[in-house]
Scaffold this motif. Structure first.
Motif, short mmCIF file in Angstrom:
data_model
loop_
_atom_site.label_atom_id
_atom_site.label_comp_id
_atom_site.label_asym_id
_atom_site.label_seq_id
_atom_site.Cartn_x
_atom_site.Cartn_y
_atom_site.Cartn_z
N GLN A 1 1.45 -11.64 2.74
CA GLN A 1 2.35 -10.51 2.57
C GLN A 1 1.51 -9.24 2.35
O GLN A 1 0.50 -9.28 1.67
N VAL A 2 1.95 -8.16 2.94
CA VAL A 2 1.27 -6.88 2.83
C VAL A 2 2.18 -5.89 2.11
O VAL A 2 3.37 -5.80 2.42
N GLN A 3 1.61 -5.18 1.17
CA GLN A 3 2.35 -4.10 0.51
C GLN A 3 1.60 -2.80 0.69
O GLN A 3 0.38 -2.75 0.55
N LEU A 4 2.34 -1.75 0.99
CA LEU A 4 1.78 -0.42 1.18
C LEU A 4 2.49 0.54 0.24
O LEU A 4 3.72 0.57 0.19
N VAL A 5 1.71 1.32 -0.49
CA VAL A 5 2.29 2.26 -1.45
C VAL A 5 1.68 3.64 -1.24
O VAL A 5 0.47 3.83 -1.44
N GLU A 6 2.54 4.58 -0.83
CA GLU A 6 2.08 5.95 -0.59
C GLU A 6 2.13 6.77 -1.88
O GLU A 6 2.94 6.50 -2.78
N SER A 7 1.28 7.78 -1.92
CA SER A 7 1.29 8.73 -3.04
C SER A 7 0.68 10.04 -2.56
O SER A 7 0.10 10.11 -1.47
N GLY A 8 0.82 11.07 -3.38
CA GLY A 8 0.19 12.35 -3.07
C GLY A 8 1.12 13.41 -2.52
O GLY A 8 0.70 14.55 -2.31
N GLY A 9 2.35 13.05 -2.28
CA GLY A 9 3.30 14.05 -1.79
C GLY A 9 3.65 15.06 -2.86
O GLY A 9 3.27 14.93 -4.02
N GLY A 10 4.36 16.10 -2.45
CA GLY A 10 4.77 17.13 -3.40
C GLY A 10 5.18 18.39 -2.69
O GLY A 10 5.46 18.38 -1.49
N LEU A 11 5.16 19.47 -3.44
CA LEU A 11 5.53 20.78 -2.91
C LEU A 11 4.27 21.58 -2.60
O LEU A 11 3.36 21.65 -3.43
N ALA A 12 4.23 22.15 -1.42
CA ALA A 12 3.10 22.99 -1.03
C ALA A 12 3.63 24.26 -0.37
O ALA A 12 4.71 24.26 0.21
N GLN A 13 2.85 25.31 -0.46
CA GLN A 13 3.20 26.56 0.20
C GLN A 13 2.73 26.54 1.65
O GLN A 13 1.77 25.83 1.98
N PRO A 14 3.37 27.28 2.51
CA PRO A 14 2.88 27.39 3.88
C PRO A 14 1.42 27.84 3.89
O PRO A 14 1.03 28.75 3.14
N GLY A 15 0.63 27.16 4.71
CA GLY A 15 -0.80 27.42 4.75
C GLY A 15 -1.60 26.59 3.76
O GLY A 15 -2.83 26.60 3.80
N GLY A 16 -0.92 25.90 2.88
CA GLY A 16 -1.59 25.10 1.87
C GLY A 16 -1.99 23.73 2.37
O GLY A 16 -1.85 23.41 3.56
N SER A 17 -2.49 22.91 1.45
CA SER A 17 -2.99 21.58 1.79
C SER A 17 -2.47 20.54 0.82
O SER A 17 -2.17 20.85 -0.34
N LEU A 18 -2.36 19.32 1.31
CA LEU A 18 -2.06 18.15 0.50
C LEU A 18 -2.84 16.98 1.05
O LEU A 18 -3.14 16.95 2.26
N ARG A 19 -3.13 16.02 0.18
CA ARG A 19 -3.78 14.80 0.63
C ARG A 19 -2.92 13.61 0.23
O ARG A 19 -2.70 13.38 -0.96
N LEU A 20 -2.47 12.88 1.23
CA LEU A 20 -1.69 11.68 0.98
C LEU A 20 -2.60 10.46 0.94
O LEU A 20 -3.61 10.40 1.65
N SER A 21 -2.23 9.51 0.12
CA SER A 21 -2.95 8.24 0.03
C SER A 21 -1.99 7.09 0.25
O SER A 21 -0.79 7.21 -0.05
N CYS A 22 -2.51 6.00 0.75
CA CYS A 22 -1.73 4.78 0.94
C CYS A 22 -2.59 3.61 0.46
O CYS A 22 -3.64 3.34 1.04
N ALA A 23 -2.15 2.97 -0.60
CA ALA A 23 -2.86 1.83 -1.15
C ALA A 23 -2.28 0.55 -0.57
O ALA A 23 -1.06 0.34 -0.62
N ALA A 24 -3.15 -0.30 -0.02
CA ALA A 24 -2.69 -1.52 0.63
C ALA A 24 -3.15 -2.75 -0.13
O ALA A 24 -4.25 -2.79 -0.67
N SER A 25 -2.28 -3.73 -0.16
CA SER A 25 -2.65 -5.05 -0.65
C SER A 25 -2.35 -6.04 0.46
O SER A 25 -1.44 -5.84 1.26
N GLY A 26 -3.13 -7.10 0.52
CA GLY A 26 -2.96 -8.05 1.61
C GLY A 26 -3.87 -7.69 2.78
O GLY A 26 -4.84 -6.95 2.63
N ARG A 27 -3.51 -8.16 3.97
CA ARG A 27 -4.34 -7.97 5.16
C ARG A 27 -4.24 -6.54 5.67
O ARG A 27 -3.19 -6.13 6.15
N PHE A 28 -5.33 -5.84 5.59
CA PHE A 28 -5.37 -4.41 5.94
C PHE A 28 -6.58 -4.08 6.81
O PHE A 28 -6.46 -3.38 7.81
N THR A 29 -7.72 -4.61 6.46
CA THR A 29 -8.99 -4.18 7.03
C THR A 29 -9.06 -4.33 8.55
O THR A 29 -9.62 -3.47 9.23
#
Length: 126
Positions: free
Chosen positions: A1-29
């Motif tokens: 079984q594979v689980q994927l959990v995203e994080s890092g979202g939020g509010l940003a201004q136009p022209g700004g930056s965000l970095r999203l992450s996805c943590a995986a468990s199980g077969r990913f590589t």
């Protein structure tokens, strides 16, 4: 079984930056992984994917040159660096894993991905 959990979202201004992450468990590589997004009342759309080796990636035209996908197989992590954000980037962002092991193509269709995270909201607004 594979689980994927995203994080890092939020509010940003136009022209700004965000970095999203996805943590995986199980077969990913050994699998291509991707980011998709879905805005209200719109279809879920492909954003970017990266081959299992991390050596190659593919981007939708709408984000090419602004977003960068990367992965760290030692940590079972997927990332999406989003720069020069625009209001039209506002959406729920999902990470997903390809159903094909050691795939050599760059699938953009949802049906190729068999595991999905729950999504993280990105809102771009002044």
């Amino acid at each position: 079984q594979v689980q994927l959990v995203e994080s890092g979202g939020g509010l940003a201004q136009p022209g700004g930056s965000l970095r999203l992450s996805c943590a995986a468990s199980g077969r990913f590589t050994n699998y291509t992984v991707a980011w998709f997004r879905q805005a209200p009342a719109k279809e879920r759309e492909f954003i970017a994917n990266i081959r299992w080796s991390g050596s190659k990636s593919d981007y939708a035209d709408s984000v090419k040159g602004r977003f960068i996908i990367s992965r760290d197989n030692t940590k079972n992590m997927l990332y999406l660096q989003m720069n020069d954000l625009k209001p039209e980037d506002t959406a729920l962002y999902y990470c997903a894993r390809d159903r094909v092991r050691f795939g050599l193509d760059f699938p953009r269709i949802r049906e190729r991905y068999d595991y999905w995270g729950q999504g993280t909201q990105v809102t771009v607004s002044s």
